[in-house]
Scaffold this active site. Structure first.
Site, short mmCIF file in Angstrom:
data_model
loop_
_atom_site.label_atom_id
_atom_site.label_comp_id
_atom_site.label_asym_id
_atom_site.label_seq_id
_atom_site.Cartn_x
_atom_site.Cartn_y
_atom_site.Cartn_z
N LYS A 1 37.52 12.75 35.32
CA LYS A 1 38.49 13.42 34.83
C LYS A 1 40.24 13.38 35.53
O LYS A 1 40.96 14.14 35.00
CB LYS A 1 37.84 14.72 34.54
N GLU B 1 39.63 22.38 41.09
CA GLU B 1 40.90 22.82 40.49
C GLU B 1 40.62 24.11 40.44
O GLU B 1 40.13 24.73 41.35
CB GLU B 1 40.14 22.92 38.57
N HIS C 1 28.23 27.46 32.63
CA HIS C 1 29.89 27.54 32.15
C HIS C 1 29.56 26.21 30.83
O HIS C 1 29.73 24.87 30.82
CB HIS C 1 29.88 26.18 33.21
N ARG D 1 33.86 12.37 21.12
CA ARG D 1 33.04 11.87 20.87
C ARG D 1 33.18 13.24 19.61
O ARG D 1 33.40 14.59 19.84
CB ARG D 1 31.54 12.34 21.49
P1 ADP Z 1 31.88 20.33 31.64
O1 ADP Z 1 32.81 18.94 31.09
O2 ADP Z 1 30.86 19.61 32.56
O3 ADP Z 1 31.40 20.94 30.02
P2 ADP Z 1 34.77 21.92 31.51
O4 ADP Z 1 35.47 21.01 32.44
O5 ADP Z 1 34.96 21.01 30.33
O6 ADP Z 1 33.14 21.00 32.49
O7 ADP Z 1 34.27 22.76 31.58
C1 ADP Z 1 33.31 23.65 31.52
C2 ADP Z 1 33.99 25.51 31.29
O8 ADP Z 1 33.81 25.92 33.00
C3 ADP Z 1 35.10 25.74 30.94
O9 ADP Z 1 34.94 25.92 28.84
C4 ADP Z 1 35.42 27.01 31.28
O10 ADP Z 1 34.56 27.80 31.22
C5 ADP Z 1 35.21 26.32 32.95
N1 ADP Z 1 36.44 26.36 34.34
C6 ADP Z 1 36.65 25.05 33.91
N2 ADP Z 1 36.86 24.62 34.21
C7 ADP Z 1 37.70 26.47 34.89
C8 ADP Z 1 38.92 26.24 35.86
N3 ADP Z 1 39.91 25.49 36.36
N4 ADP Z 1 38.81 27.68 35.71
C9 ADP Z 1 38.38 29.11 35.48
N5 ADP Z 1 37.51 27.75 34.87
C10 ADP Z 1 37.08 27.29 34.10
#
Ligand code: ADP
Length: 637
Positions: free
Chosen positions: A116, A200, A235, A292
């Site tokens: 990431k 973040e 999440h 994917r």
């Molecule tokens: P993973 O790859 O583990 O699924 P992601 O980076 O896709 O993780 O994030 C999963 C979820 O977490 C997002 O859909 C959102 O709901 C929440 N999320 C991720 N980053 C943030 C952020 N910076 N602020 C608020 N919510 C976030």
């Protein structure tokens, strides 16, 4: 086009891929572990190859074994599905080395998006907006904490290698930082064998809106609109929909264009998803790109009329994209609900067990079920506890939502706890009906979703009393019928009719409340469905599902389940770490040990002040659900 492909996956996605391959006249080879010997994907494939013991690290994740299976069976290509090896660059490289087509993007694209942190650097350069934060190399905990302090709380710690919400922790205050970092790193190390972290800004209640992109080997790229996956727990996505409610055509075009910029920046090929967070001002930020097919791809298929697995196979075999951007249109609205073996009442703890009965709603043009299980299957600790995906479609959101609640009320799984009632409640919330979704939806509407509001309880109490009374009457009649002496006075029941004027007082348990209720003399309203399970009755009502039972009489037994329950393993899993020394004084609520099950951490805490006098397991041990973990001595008061 290929004539034979191997599917390096299991469960619903393996079945889903086999379905399209069959339609296209392509032979399929399944692979399976010990636990999956009799699994549905094995039965559906033309051939099946055994690849080892049940733990995925010894079967579905062993690159060599999968490659050998492909060679032995003469497969020309491998579809990795999602999860497992689908985003593993080394696997993709090994496919290439053995002249097997990897049905997915080129290895460089996987590598570019694999971290990431690295992905953010590339996307920043390609002019794709990013969530503010830190994605540097320096991982010194003091430096990370300093950075978080400067950014201001709340922040979100994320594993650079992360996925599925693992290795992720929100931190609201500096004081929580160290512990959260340690936990996130531990989870990341366990799940991905890589604990590189990024930080973040934790956006407050954004929406998760992702764009489906597709690119071929001839420089064509399109986007197949968006999916709203805001409704999440821990999440992880729970209900997804397409198109996203309330998104303007203009915003869709801007997000689509950014997603295509992201894909072309890494010379992408095949199916990919660019995930964005969308805030209430209409600003959106790149989160990550999944290289994917996604779990939730069916909602896109339903509104676009395209088969994305077919697109993947065509693109991988060198054909151009089946459609150009202006040939793609949105038709209607679709939802997907993920049916999990888990207990929403116990913080969504994954559940295991045998599926004793399984009755899914009938499939029609409006209802699609992507399932990987059949009656009699065992939901084991080895894999993700998702049982199936329920997908519905109709001409607009309101109608599609009605299809969703309707189908959920017809979905019956016996033997394992599922989230079906929870999904039904979620889908019938007023705010969800209005399309007011954001990533905080479940927390925000918890009282309503779990039907703990007084107005809901007041509504359900008379219905529950009637249903319990009706069920009791029916049981008594059944016994009378089966008895050799049907006329025995012991079996006499008071027939319960609409004309009956008697009021029946009953002690009932409704959800978690014990209530003195009265069964009034009326039939249950027509829009109420009653489904029994081993503990009582589930009432499916227009205002949600309510669980009720007759309260057993209080026998005056002293049960202290509550104080000891959390000293047993919540489920089958592995003991990760013991957090305290034997004999050391601990305070109430201190973490005593950490367990991991299905890649999720569970902490066991001290029920009171006291000390652990013995641990029955060591770090690394496999522990059965329900097993006593330790001996605890409460401090003297
Ligand atoms: P993973 O790859 O583990 O699924 P992601 O980076 O896709 O993780 O994030 C999963 C979820 O977490 C997002 O859909 C959102 O709901 C929440 N999320 C991720 N980053 C943030 C952020 N910076 N602020 C608020 N919510 C976030």
């Amino acid at each position: 086009m290929f004539t034979k492909i191997l599917i390096a996956n299991r469960g619903e996605i393996a079945c889903r891929i086999i379905k399209t391959a069959k339609k296209m006249g392509i032979a399929t080879i399944a692979v399976y572990s010990d636990a999956d010997r009799h699994a549905l994907h094995v039965r559906l494939a033309d051939e099946a190859i055994y690849i080892g013991p049940s733990p995925s690290a010894e079967s579905y994740l062993v690159i060599d074994t999968i490659i050998q299976a492909a060679i032995a069976s003469g497969a020309e290509a491998i579809h990795p599905g999602y999860g497992f090896l689908s985003e593993n660059a080394e696997f993709c490289r090994q496919c290439q080395a053995h002249k097997i087509t990897f049905i997915g993007p080129p290895v460089e694209a996987i590598e570019a998006m694999g971290s990431k942190s690295a992905a953010k650097n590339i996307m920043g350069a390609a002019n794709v907006p990013l969530v503010p934060g830190y994605h540097g190399e320096d991982q010194n905990p003091a430096v990370l904490k300093q950075t978080a302090n400067q950014m201001g709380y709340p922040v979100l710690l994320k594993a650079a290698a992360g996925g599925g919400g693992k290795g992720m922790r929100a931190v609201y205050h500096a004081a929580e930082f160290d512990q959260a970092l340690a936990a996130a790193k531990r989870e990341a190390k366990n799940s991905f064998n890589d604990d590189l972290m990024l930080i973040e800004k934790y956006l407050q209640k954004p929406r998760h809106v992702e764009i489906q992109v597709f690119c071929d080997q001839h420089n064509n790229a399109v986007f197949l609109f968006e999916r709203d996956c805001s409704v999440q727990r821990r999440h992880q996505k729970v209900i997804e929909e397409a198109p996203a409610p309330g998104i303007s055509h203009e915003l869709r075009q801007r997000m689509g264009a950014a997603a295509i910029r992201a894909a072309t920046a890494i010379n992408y090929q095949g199916a990919g998803t660019v995930e964005f967070l969308l805030d209430s001002d209409g600003d959106f930020f790149f989160m990550e790109m999944n290289t994917r097919l996604q779990v939730e791809h069916p909602v896109t298929e339903m509104i676009s009329g395209q088969d994305l697995v077919e697109w993947q196979l065509r693109v991988a075999s060198g054909e151009p994209l089946p459609c150009s951007q202006d040939q793609l249109t949105i038709n209607g609205h679709a939802f997907e609900a993920r049916i999990y073996a888990e207990d929403p009442e116990r913080d969504f703890l994954p559940a295991t067990g045998k599926i004793i009965s399984l009755q899914a709603p009938a499939e029609t043009t409006h209802v699609r079920i992507d399932s990987g299980v059949i009656e009699g299957d065992e939901v084991s600790v080895f894999y993700d506890p998702m049982l199936a995906k329920l997908i519905v479609w109709d001409s607009d959101r309101e109608r599609a939502l009605q299809r969703l609640t309707d189908a959920l009320s017809h979905y019956r799984v016996g033997g394992v706890i599922t989230n079906i009632a929870f999904l039904y409640n979620l889908a019938s919330c007023d705010a969800f009906r209005r399309g007011e979704v954001d990533t905080g939806f479940i927390e925000e509407h918890e009282e309503e979703i779990f039907r703990r509001r007084q107005e809901d309880i007041d509504y359900a109490t008379p219905l529950a009393a009637q249903a319990i009374f009706a069920a009791r009457t029916m049981r008594a009649r059944e016994r009378a019928k089966q008895s050799s002496e049907p006329n025995s006075p012991w079996h006499l029941v008071n027939h319960w009719r609409a004309s009956d004027t008697q009021q029946k007082p009953l002690k009932i348990t409704l959800g978690k409340q014990q209530i003195e209720a009265v069964a009034a003399s009326a039939e249950l309203p027509a829009d109420i469905k009653v489904v029994s399970d081993k503990d009582g009755l589930n009432l499916f009502t227009p205002r949600g599902v309510f669980h009720c039972s007759e309260t057993p009489p209080d026998l005056g037994l002293d049960d202290n389940h509550d104080s000891t329950a959390n000293l047993t393993a919540p489920m089958n899993g592995t003991l990760v770490t013991l957090m305290v020394e034997v004999g050391a004084a601990v305070a109430k609520g201190d973490t005593l040990l950490v367990m991991e099950a299905m890649k999720m951490e569970h902490t066991i805490v001290a029920p009171s002040a006291g000390r652990v006098s013995e641990f029955f397991y060591q770090a690394g041990d496999l522990v059965d659900g329900g097993a006593e973990l330790l001996l605890f001595e409460a401090a003297e008061k």
